[in-house]
Design a protein around this motif. Structure first.
Motif, PDB file in Angstrom:
ATOM      1  N   SER A 108     -13.991   0.465  -7.482  1.00  0.00           N
ATOM      2  CA  SER A 108     -14.294   0.587  -6.060  1.00  0.00           C
ATOM      3  C   SER A 108     -13.314   1.518  -5.361  1.00  0.00           C
ATOM      4  CB  SER A 108     -14.256  -0.799  -5.401  1.00  0.00           C
ATOM      5  OG  SER A 108     -14.426  -0.695  -4.002  1.00  0.00           O
ATOM      6  N   ALA A 109     -12.026   1.361  -5.668  1.00  0.00           N
ATOM      7  CA  ALA A 109     -10.994   2.185  -5.028  1.00  0.00           C
ATOM      8  C   ALA A 109     -11.113   3.650  -5.405  1.00  0.00           C
ATOM      9  CB  ALA A 109      -9.613   1.663  -5.396  1.00  0.00           C
ATOM     10  N   ARG A 154      -7.611   0.200   0.255  1.00  0.00           N
ATOM     11  CA  ARG A 154      -7.186   0.745  -1.041  1.00  0.00           C
ATOM     12  C   ARG A 154      -7.934   2.035  -1.355  1.00  0.00           C
ATOM     13  NH1 ARG A 154      -7.960  -4.640  -3.391  1.00  0.00           N
ATOM     14  NH2 ARG A 154      -6.001  -5.796  -3.317  1.00  0.00           N
ATOM     15  N   GLN A 155      -9.254   2.016  -1.157  1.00  0.00           N
ATOM     16  CA  GLN A 155     -10.046   3.205  -1.443  1.00  0.00           C
ATOM     17  C   GLN A 155      -9.621   4.354  -0.539  1.00  0.00           C
ATOM     18  OE1 GLN A 155     -14.282   2.696  -1.043  1.00  0.00           O
ATOM     19  NE2 GLN A 155     -14.735   4.574  -2.136  1.00  0.00           N
ATOM     20  N   SER A 156      -9.347   4.044   0.717  1.00  0.00           N
ATOM     21  CA  SER A 156      -8.904   5.069   1.653  1.00  0.00           C
ATOM     22  C   SER A 156      -7.572   5.661   1.233  1.00  0.00           C
ATOM     23  CB  SER A 156      -8.792   4.467   3.060  1.00  0.00           C
ATOM     24  OG  SER A 156      -8.426   5.452   4.001  1.00  0.00           O
ATOM     25  N   GLU A 198      -4.181   7.545 -11.527  1.00  0.00           N
ATOM     26  CA  GLU A 198      -4.698   6.594 -10.538  1.00  0.00           C
ATOM     27  C   GLU A 198      -5.127   5.288 -11.199  1.00  0.00           C
ATOM     28  OE1 GLU A 198      -6.551   9.905  -7.414  1.00  0.00           O
ATOM     29  OE2 GLU A 198      -7.876   8.665  -8.625  1.00  0.00           O
ATOM     30  N   ASP A 213     -12.271  -3.734  -8.967  1.00  0.00           N
ATOM     31  CA  ASP A 213     -11.552  -3.263  -7.784  1.00  0.00           C
ATOM     32  C   ASP A 213     -11.086  -1.821  -7.953  1.00  0.00           C
ATOM     33  OD1 ASP A 213     -11.862  -5.638  -6.438  1.00  0.00           O
ATOM     34  OD2 ASP A 213      -9.942  -6.467  -7.082  1.00  0.00           O
ATOM     35  N   LEU A 257      -3.258   1.736 -10.368  1.00  0.00           N
ATOM     36  CA  LEU A 257      -4.023   0.644  -9.758  1.00  0.00           C
ATOM     37  C   LEU A 257      -4.075  -0.584 -10.670  1.00  0.00           C
ATOM     38  CD1 LEU A 257      -6.922   2.749  -8.239  1.00  0.00           C
ATOM     39  CD2 LEU A 257      -5.190   1.494  -6.957  1.00  0.00           C
ATOM     40  N   ALA A 287     -10.168  -3.861   0.371  1.00  0.00           N
ATOM     41  CA  ALA A 287     -10.732  -2.914  -0.597  1.00  0.00           C
ATOM     42  C   ALA A 287     -10.972  -1.563   0.069  1.00  0.00           C
ATOM     43  CB  ALA A 287     -12.037  -3.470  -1.170  1.00  0.00           C
ATOM     44  N   TYR A 288     -11.429  -1.589   1.319  1.00  0.00           N
ATOM     45  CA  TYR A 288     -11.619  -0.348   2.090  1.00  0.00           C
ATOM     46  C   TYR A 288     -10.295   0.392   2.217  1.00  0.00           C
ATOM     47  CZ  TYR A 288     -12.549   2.619   6.190  1.00  0.00           C
ATOM     48  OH  TYR A 288     -12.670   3.680   7.056  1.00  0.00           O
ATOM     49  N   VAL A 323      -6.353   5.833  -1.855  1.00  0.00           N
ATOM     50  CA  VAL A 323      -6.582   6.664  -3.040  1.00  0.00           C
ATOM     51  C   VAL A 323      -7.189   8.011  -2.638  1.00  0.00           C
ATOM     52  CG1 VAL A 323      -7.931   6.902  -5.165  1.00  0.00           C
ATOM     53  CG2 VAL A 323      -6.777   4.743  -4.658  1.00  0.00           C
ATOM     54  N   LEU A 357       0.829  -1.209   0.000  1.00  0.00           N
ATOM     55  CA  LEU A 357       0.000   0.000   0.000  1.00  0.00           C
ATOM     56  C   LEU A 357       0.860   1.254   0.000  1.00  0.00           C
ATOM     57  CD1 LEU A 357      -2.797  -1.097   2.506  1.00  0.00           C
ATOM     58  CD2 LEU A 357      -3.084  -0.662   0.058  1.00  0.00           C
TER      59      LEU A 357
END
Length: 201
Positions: free
Chosen positions: A173-174, A99-101, A156, A170, A160, A96-97, A103, A56
């Motif tokens: 979602s991110a 990764r999104q956080s 981005e 994914d 990714l 997944a949470y 980004v 990450l």
């Protein structure tokens, strides 16, 4: 079934911070994409941290362009995950949470940086940036230089996809966008990269 005592809860890997970032492909580890049922926030976040912290950080470095900011972004993402653990509807989607956080927090860093640069006093001597030593090798690659010139969403999507090795679902979602938008940003980004990299060939 979760470990019974504190000794068994400790992750086997060390949680050392990365001191060097290379141009290696960032293949996300899949071993802890799902969290064992019954784990509390401390156990789950510790295990996820051990398995995914380094990948990450590498992802964040490619988005924010320096190691110190990337480490801060990832640390904050783990802190947020710990605080939100009881509210997660599906703990199996914790990675997944994260990764999104990462980004979203990377975007915030870039927005803040843009504001600071816009209002910075003019005429001051240039100071070496924090990234010069830590990611010197990254800086020297034509691909990374070309990535930096892309619009944020295109960068981005490419990071990714090709460095994080994520699927379109994914990535969507991110980034908080549709799969169609992911395809569009990826295609435009690749076209722009090809134009830039032709100058180096």
């Amino acid at each position: 079934m979760p470990p019974k005592d504190s000794e068994e809860r400790k992750p086997s890997g060390k949680d050392e911070r990365p001191t060097d970032v290379t141009t290696e492909t960032l293949v996300a580890e899949r071993s802890l994409g799902a969290v064992p049922v019954g784990w509390d926030a401390d156990m789950a976040v510790t295990a996820l941290y051990s398995a995914h912290y380094r990948s990450l950080v590498r992802l964040a470095v490619l988005l924010v362009r320096d190691v110190a900011s990337a480490e801060e972004v990832v640390q904050d993402a783990f802190v947020a995950l710990h605080g939100a653990w009881r509210r997660l509807r599906d703990p199996d989607k914790a990675l997944a949470y994260l990764r999104q956080s990462v980004v979203n927090r990377s975007r915030s860093v870039l927005r803040h940086r843009a504001v600071v640069e816009k209002y910075a006093p003019k005429g001051l001597p240039d100071a070496p940036s924090a990234e010069n030593g830590a990611i010197g090798e990254l800086e020297r690659t034509a691909v990374i230089e070309a990535l930096r010139g892309l619009p944020t969403r295109q960068r981005e999507a490419l990071v990714l996809r090709y460095y994080g090795d994520l699927s379109e679902a994914d990535i969507a979602s991110a980034m908080g966008i549709s799969k169609g938008a992911v395809k569009s940003h990826t295609a435009r980004g690749m076209a722009a990269l090809r134009q830039v990299l032709e100058k180096f060939s």
